[in-house]
Design a protein around this motif. Structure first.
Motif, PDB file in Angstrom:
ATOM      1  N   ASN A 120       0.853  -1.196   0.000  1.00 48.06           N
ATOM      2  CA  ASN A 120       0.000   0.000   0.000  1.00 48.06           C
ATOM      3  C   ASN A 120       0.887   1.244   0.000  1.00 48.06           C
ATOM      4  OD1 ASN A 120      -2.435   1.410   0.033  1.00 48.06           O
ATOM      5  ND2 ASN A 120      -2.529   1.465   2.274  1.00 48.06           N
ATOM      6  N   GLU A 121       1.973   1.180  -0.769  1.00 44.26           N
ATOM      7  CA  GLU A 121       2.944   2.271  -0.785  1.00 44.26           C
ATOM      8  C   GLU A 121       2.338   3.600  -1.238  1.00 44.26           C
ATOM      9  OE1 GLU A 121       5.212  -1.554  -1.314  1.00 44.26           O
ATOM     10  OE2 GLU A 121       3.344  -0.688  -2.077  1.00 44.26           O
ATOM     11  N   SER A 122       1.312   3.535  -2.070  1.00 53.49           N
ATOM     12  CA  SER A 122       0.724   4.762  -2.598  1.00 53.49           C
ATOM     13  C   SER A 122       0.066   5.599  -1.512  1.00 53.49           C
ATOM     14  CB  SER A 122      -0.301   4.436  -3.680  1.00 53.49           C
ATOM     15  OG  SER A 122      -1.353   3.637  -3.155  1.00 53.49           O
ATOM     16  N   ALA A 123      -0.206   4.958  -0.374  1.00 55.40           N
ATOM     17  CA  ALA A 123      -0.822   5.694   0.733  1.00 55.40           C
ATOM     18  C   ALA A 123       0.164   6.637   1.403  1.00 55.40           C
ATOM     19  CB  ALA A 123      -1.378   4.713   1.769  1.00 55.40           C
ATOM     20  N   GLY A 124       1.470   6.462   1.094  1.00 53.44           N
ATOM     21  CA  GLY A 124       2.482   7.339   1.677  1.00 53.44           C
ATOM     22  C   GLY A 124       3.057   6.775   2.962  1.00 53.44           C
ATOM     23  N   PRO A 125       4.040   7.466   3.496  1.00 54.92           N
ATOM     24  CA  PRO A 125       4.733   6.976   4.690  1.00 54.92           C
ATOM     25  C   PRO A 125       3.820   6.873   5.899  1.00 54.92           C
ATOM     26  CG  PRO A 125       5.976   8.721   3.607  1.00 54.92           C
ATOM     27  CD  PRO A 125       4.620   8.711   2.989  1.00 54.92           C
ATOM     28  N   ASP A 126       4.114   5.897   6.732  1.00 51.39           N
ATOM     29  CA  ASP A 126       3.427   5.737   8.007  1.00 51.39           C
ATOM     30  C   ASP A 126       4.493   5.762   9.100  1.00 51.39           C
ATOM     31  OD1 ASP A 126       1.498   5.430   9.875  1.00 51.39           O
ATOM     32  OD2 ASP A 126       0.675   3.583   9.065  1.00 51.39           O
ATOM     33  N   THR A 127       4.081   5.920  10.316  1.00 46.76           N
ATOM     34  CA  THR A 127       5.022   6.041  11.423  1.00 46.76           C
ATOM     35  C   THR A 127       4.681   5.045  12.510  1.00 46.76           C
ATOM     36  OG1 THR A 127       5.287   8.404  10.996  1.00 46.76           O
ATOM     37  CG2 THR A 127       6.013   7.604  13.140  1.00 46.76           C
ATOM     38  N   ILE A 128       5.706   4.367  13.004  1.00 50.81           N
ATOM     39  CA  ILE A 128       5.523   3.455  14.124  1.00 50.81           C
ATOM     40  C   ILE A 128       5.537   4.258  15.417  1.00 50.81           C
ATOM     41  CG2 ILE A 128       6.584   1.608  15.462  1.00 50.81           C
ATOM     42  CD1 ILE A 128       7.702   0.545  12.802  1.00 50.81           C
ATOM     43  N   VAL A 129       4.527   4.086  16.227  1.00 48.52           N
ATOM     44  CA  VAL A 129       4.500   4.646  17.577  1.00 48.52           C
ATOM     45  C   VAL A 129       4.126   3.506  18.502  1.00 48.52           C
ATOM     46  CG1 VAL A 129       3.475   6.298  19.154  1.00 48.52           C
ATOM     47  CG2 VAL A 129       3.827   6.926  16.765  1.00 48.52           C
ATOM     48  N   TRP A 130       5.016   3.193  19.440  1.00 44.29           N
ATOM     49  CA  TRP A 130       4.766   2.047  20.307  1.00 44.29           C
ATOM     50  C   TRP A 130       3.867   2.459  21.454  1.00 44.29           C
ATOM     51  CZ3 TRP A 130       8.326  -0.926  24.129  1.00 44.29           C
ATOM     52  CH2 TRP A 130       7.814  -2.210  24.334  1.00 44.29           C
ATOM     53  N   GLU A 131       2.575   2.283  21.261  1.00 39.99           N
ATOM     54  CA  GLU A 131       1.591   2.712  22.254  1.00 39.99           C
ATOM     55  C   GLU A 131       1.620   1.830  23.502  1.00 39.99           C
ATOM     56  OE1 GLU A 131      -0.273   5.340  21.876  1.00 39.99           O
ATOM     57  OE2 GLU A 131      -0.336   5.765  19.718  1.00 39.99           O
ATOM     58  N   ALA A 132       2.173   0.624  23.373  1.00 45.10           N
ATOM     59  CA  ALA A 132       2.149  -0.298  24.507  1.00 45.10           C
ATOM     60  C   ALA A 132       2.998   0.200  25.670  1.00 45.10           C
ATOM     61  CB  ALA A 132       2.637  -1.680  24.068  1.00 45.10           C
ATOM     62  N   THR A 133       4.015   0.979  25.395  1.00 44.81           N
ATOM     63  CA  THR A 133       4.826   1.572  26.452  1.00 44.81           C
ATOM     64  C   THR A 133       4.669   3.082  26.391  1.00 44.81           C
ATOM     65  OG1 THR A 133       6.461  -0.205  26.552  1.00 44.81           O
ATOM     66  CG2 THR A 133       7.169   1.968  27.276  1.00 44.81           C
ATOM     67  N   VAL A 134       3.959   3.618  27.354  1.00 48.62           N
ATOM     68  CA  VAL A 134       3.761   5.061  27.461  1.00 48.62           C
ATOM     69  C   VAL A 134       4.537   5.549  28.669  1.00 48.62           C
ATOM     70  CG1 VAL A 134       2.086   6.919  27.765  1.00 48.62           C
ATOM     71  CG2 VAL A 134       1.498   4.915  26.375  1.00 48.62           C
ATOM     72  N   ARG A 135       5.504   6.391  28.432  1.00 53.61           N
ATOM     73  CA  ARG A 135       6.358   6.861  29.517  1.00 53.61           C
ATOM     74  C   ARG A 135       5.605   7.857  30.400  1.00 53.61           C
ATOM     75  NH1 ARG A 135      11.054   8.298  25.267  1.00 53.61           N
ATOM     76  NH2 ARG A 135       9.216   9.308  24.398  1.00 53.61           N
ATOM     77  N   THR A 136       5.731   7.665  31.694  1.00 53.08           N
ATOM     78  CA  THR A 136       5.073   8.545  32.669  1.00 53.08           C
ATOM     79  C   THR A 136       6.075   8.911  33.753  1.00 53.08           C
ATOM     80  OG1 THR A 136       4.255   6.610  33.876  1.00 53.08           O
ATOM     81  CG2 THR A 136       2.779   7.596  32.255  1.00 53.08           C
ATOM     82  N   TYR A 137       7.123   9.594  33.365  1.00 53.90           N
ATOM     83  CA  TYR A 137       8.185   9.957  34.305  1.00 53.90           C
ATOM     84  C   TYR A 137       7.650  11.001  35.286  1.00 53.90           C
ATOM     85  CZ  TYR A 137      13.178  10.190  35.501  1.00 53.90           C
ATOM     86  OH  TYR A 137      14.397  10.078  36.124  1.00 53.90           O
ATOM     87  N   ALA A 138       7.989  10.823  36.559  1.00 54.44           N
ATOM     88  CA  ALA A 138       7.547  11.737  37.609  1.00 54.44           C
ATOM     89  C   ALA A 138       8.756  12.311  38.341  1.00 54.44           C
ATOM     90  CB  ALA A 138       6.637  11.006  38.599  1.00 54.44           C
ATOM     91  N   GLU A 139       8.567  13.361  39.090  1.00 58.59           N
ATOM     92  CA  GLU A 139       9.653  14.006  39.832  1.00 58.59           C
ATOM     93  C   GLU A 139      10.367  13.005  40.736  1.00 58.59           C
ATOM     94  OE1 GLU A 139      12.171  17.047  40.795  1.00 58.59           O
ATOM     95  OE2 GLU A 139      10.457  17.300  39.451  1.00 58.59           O
ATOM     96  N   ALA A 140       9.614  12.093  41.334  1.00 56.67           N
ATOM     97  CA  ALA A 140      10.207  11.109  42.243  1.00 56.67           C
ATOM     98  C   ALA A 140      11.169  10.171  41.534  1.00 56.67           C
ATOM     99  CB  ALA A 140       9.102  10.298  42.923  1.00 56.67           C
ATOM    100  N   ASP A 141      11.049  10.051  40.212  1.00 60.65           N
ATOM    101  CA  ASP A 141      11.892   9.123  39.470  1.00 60.65           C
ATOM    102  C   ASP A 141      13.323   9.610  39.305  1.00 60.65           C
ATOM    103  OD1 ASP A 141       9.900   7.201  39.065  1.00 60.65           O
ATOM    104  OD2 ASP A 141       9.071   8.335  37.387  1.00 60.65           O
ATOM    105  N   TYR A 142      13.603  10.828  39.730  1.00 58.24           N
ATOM    106  CA  TYR A 142      14.981  11.297  39.679  1.00 58.24           C
ATOM    107  C   TYR A 142      15.859  10.557  40.680  1.00 58.24           C
ATOM    108  CZ  TYR A 142      14.160  15.165  36.434  1.00 58.24           C
ATOM    109  OH  TYR A 142      13.881  15.922  35.320  1.00 58.24           O
ATOM    110  N   GLU A 143      15.250   9.833  41.607  1.00 57.39           N
ATOM    111  CA  GLU A 143      15.995   8.959  42.506  1.00 57.39           C
ATOM    112  C   GLU A 143      15.303   7.606  42.585  1.00 57.39           C
ATOM    113  OE1 GLU A 143      16.495  10.645  46.381  1.00 57.39           O
ATOM    114  OE2 GLU A 143      17.839  12.237  45.708  1.00 57.39           O
ATOM    115  N   PHE A 144      16.099   6.536  42.633  1.00 57.81           N
ATOM    116  CA  PHE A 144      15.530   5.219  42.878  1.00 57.81           C
ATOM    117  C   PHE A 144      15.087   5.126  44.341  1.00 57.81           C
ATOM    118  CE2 PHE A 144      18.404   2.915  39.548  1.00 57.81           C
ATOM    119  CZ  PHE A 144      17.619   3.410  38.527  1.00 57.81           C
ATOM    120  N   PRO A 145      14.043   4.345  44.622  1.00 56.16           N
ATOM    121  CA  PRO A 145      13.674   4.111  46.021  1.00 56.16           C
ATOM    122  C   PRO A 145      14.640   3.128  46.675  1.00 56.16           C
ATOM    123  CG  PRO A 145      12.274   2.815  44.576  1.00 56.16           C
ATOM    124  CD  PRO A 145      13.125   3.667  43.671  1.00 56.16           C
TER     125      PRO A 145
END
Length: 531
Positions: free
Chosen positions: A492-517
C-alpha cells in the motif's frame, strides 16, 4: 593476553569476600578468608584487588540507556520503570543496591587487611590501596547518583552497626568522593604494558573524578580534572569511530578505563541484544527515533532545519557516520536492514497476505524490535554465531567523553572560550566522522551543542540515563509513547509513509523518578533508611 584472565583467576578464590547474601547491610563480619593464612604475601593482596575489578561497570551499564529517551526494552515488562509501574520491591533496585554495597564492603575489607602483610613493596602496596579506593569511590558515585542520600561507611561493620546505620547527606558523600579521587591519582601509574593494561591508571582516576563531579554539579572540580587528563597527552581520539566497539579497535589510545571480557574465559551475552536474522540475537533492545533523528546530516545540519539536504524518502543517507555505527537501520521502503540483509522490520499487520514470516518484524514477539531500530554498538559480526560468548571489552571512560566533560563544565561556569569550541570540534571532526566545525555562541547555544554531542557520541554506552537526570530534563522528555521509524507500508505504498508509535509503552516519568527508592527489604531491616 587480556588482563581479564588474571581477574578471572582471582574471582575463583577471592570473590567470597564480597558476599552474596540477600540483605547487604545486615551482613555478619567476613570470615571467609582466614587472615592467618591468606593475608601473608603480596600475591594475596594482588588476588584481592583483582577481585574488585568485577565491580567495574560492565555491559549491564548499557541497560540504563533503556531508562532514558534513546532506547527501550523490546519487552513491555522490561519498561516498567519508565511506565511508572515499579515500587521499592522491584528487583532492579535491590540488585543495584546490593552490587554497590558489595563493592564498598569488599574494598573496605581489603583496605583493612592489607595492613596484615608485613613484607610488601611500598609502591605496590600504595598502588593496590589506590585501586581499592577507586572502586569504592566509583561505587559510591553510582549509589548516590541512583539513590541520593545513602548509608556511608569506610570500615567493615558489625551486624548491630549495619542494622542501625542511617542515611548520609549526599553532599557529604560527594565530598568524600572528591577527596578520594584527588588523593589516589598520584599513587596510580600513568600506563601499563600488557598483560596489565586494563588496570586502573592515573588518567582513569582523573577522568572518573571529572565524571563524578559533573554528576555532583561541581563544575570547577570537573573542569580541572578533565583538563588534567587532557594535559597528560596520553590519550587521543581513535580515527575510526565504529572500530571503538569492535574487536579490531580494542585497547586503542582513546580508552581510559575498561571492563575486561574474554571469549571462553569470562564472556558476555551482550550479543543477544542484536537482531535475530543474521546475528542470532533476540533483539532485546530497541532504539527510539528520538536518537536516530538527533544525528545531523553530513553537512552539519539538523534534519529539521529548513535548508537541510535531508531526504525524507532516503532518511539515513548522508548522515553523521556515528548513526550507522550505533544503530541498525532499516532501508526505507524496502523493509530490510542495511547490515546482514535482515528481513522486514515493518509491522506485519501492514503486510497483506503475510503473517509474521520475518524474525525481526516490529512487535512480532516479546523480544522483537518495537521501533524498527536496533542497537548496533558493541555488536561485532564475529560474535554473530555465538551470542553468549562475546569478548569485547566494555569501555567505561574514553577520551571523547573527557573532552565533552571539559567543554560542559566550562560552559556551565560561563567560561566559554576557544578551548571549549576546540574540544567539541575535536570530537565532531574525528577522521571517520568529519562533521563541519561549530563556532562559539552564548551559554544557551553552547549548552545545547555539548548536550547534542554527548547524545550522539556516547549513545548506547549507558550515559544518557545519567545526563538527563542531572540536567533535570527527564521530566519533560520522558513522557508519552515511544516514537519508532517511518516506513512505507508494503502493498500500500501509494498511501504514503506511516510512522511506528509504540503505544504499549507510554512513559510517565515523575519528579520522584529522579531517585531510585531504597529497596523495601533494606528499610524493613533498618527503619533508619526510610526517607
Amino acid at each position: 593476553m587480556k588482563y581479564i584472565r588474571y581477574i578471572a583467576v582471582a574471582l575463583i578464590g577471592v570473590v567470597p569476600l564480597a558476599g552474596c547474601n540477600d540483605d547487604l547491610l545486615d551482613k555478619a563480619p567476613i570470615t571467609t578468608l582466614n587472615p592467618s593464612t591468606f593475608w601473608t604475601s603480596e600475591d594475596d593482596a594482588i588476588l584481592a584487588v583483582n577481585a574488585l575489578y568485577a565491580y567495574l561497570p560492565g555491559y549491564e551499564a548499557i541497560s540504563f540507556d533503556k531508562y532514558s529517551d534513546i532506547a527501550v526494552s523490546s519487552s513491555i515488562g522490561g519498561n516498567d520503570y519508565i511506565r511508572g509501574q515499579t515500587s521499592s520491591t522491584e528487583p532492579m533496585f535491590e540488585n543495584d543496591w546490593n552490587r554497590g554495597y558489595d563493592a564498598v564492603r569488599a574494598a573496605n575489607y581489603l583496605l583493612e587487611n592489607i595492613e596484615l602483610i608485613s613484607d610488601m613493596n611500598a609502591d605496590l602496596k600504595s598502588r593496590i590501596i589506590g585501586e581499592a579506593r577507586f572502586i569504592r569511590a566509583l561505587r559510591y558515585t553510582y549509589l548516590v547518583a541512583h539513590f541520593g542520600d545513602v548509608p556511608f561507611f569506610e570500615k567493615t561493620m558489625t551486624p548491630e552497626e549495619a542494622a542501625t546505620i542511617g542515611l548520609t547527606d549526599k553532599e557529604l558523600i560527594w565530598d568524600f568522593i572528591d577527596a578520594e579521587l584527588s588523593d589516589i591519582a598520584s599513587d596510580l601509574p600513568v600506563s601499563y604494558d600488557e598483560p596489565e593494561r586494563e588496570r586502573i591508571t592515573h588518567g582513569a582516576a582523573l577522568a572518573f573524578h571529572a565524571r563524578a563531579m559533573l554528576y555532583a554539579g561541581r563544575f570547577a572540580k570537573a573542569r580541572d580534572a578533565a583538563k588534567a587528563v587532557i594535559d597528560l597527552n596520553v590519550y587521543e581520539l581513535h580515527d575510526n569511530y565504529a572500530e571503538l566497539f569492535q574487536y579490531v579497535g580494542e585497547n586503542n589510545k582513546e580508552v581510559i578505563l575498561q571492563r575486561g571480557y574474554a571469549q571462553n574465559i569470562l564472556p558476555t551475552n551482550y550479543p543477544d541484544q542484536g537482531p535475530k536474522a543474521g546475528f542470532n540475537g533476540a533483539g532485546r533492545t530497541s532504539v527510539t527515533r528520538t536518537l536516530v533523528d538527533e544525528y545531523e546530516t553530513s553537512t552539519g545540519k539538523s534534519i529539521t532545519a529548513g535548508d537541510t539536504d535531508w531526504d525524507y524518502f532516503d532518511p539515513y543517507k548522508n548522515r553523521d557516520p556515528r548513526l550507522q555505527a550505533t544503530v541498525w537501520l532499516p532501508v526505507f521502503g524496502s523493509g530490510t536492514y542495511s547490515d546482514f540483509r535482515l528481513n522486514t522490520s515493518i509491522p506485519f499487520d501492514t503486510r497483506p497476505g503475510q503473517s509474521g514470516d520475518s524474525p525481526d518484524y516490529v512487535n512480532g514477539s516479546n523480544v522483537a524490535t518495537t521501533t524498527g531500530f536496533m542497537v548496533k554498538k558493541y555488536l561485532d559480526p564475529l560474535d554473530a554465531s555465538n551470542k553468549d560468548n562475546g569478548g569485547i571489552n566494555f569501555i567505561n571512560i574514553r577520551y571523547a567523553d573527557v573532552l565533552l566533560m571539559y567543554a560542559e563544565a566550562k560552559i556551565e561556569l560561563g567560561e566559554i572560550d576557544a578551548t571549549v569550541v576546540d574540544a567539541i570540534n575535536e570530537v565532531r571532526q574525528r577522521a571517520s566522522v568529519n562533521l563541519p566545525a561549530i563556532g562559539s555562541g552564548d551559554q544557551a547555544t553552547m549548552r545545547a551543542q555539548v548536550r547534542h554531542e554527548r547524545m550522539v557520541e556516547l549513545a548506547m554506552e549507558g550515559l544518557r540515563f545519567y545526563d538527563i537526570r542531572r540536567w533535570k530534563t527527564a521530566l519533560d522528555i520522558m513522557q508519552g509513547p515511544i516514537p519508532g521509524m517511518v516506513y512505507l507500508p508494503l502493498g500500500n505504498e501509494s498511501a504514503g509513509p506511516d510512522t511506528i508509535v509504540w503505544e504499549a509503552t507510554v512513559r510517565t516519568y515523575a519528579e520522584a523518578d529522579y531517585e531510585f527508592p531504597i529497596p523495601f527489604r533494606e528499610t524493613q531491616i533498618n527503619p533508619n533508611l526510610i526517607k
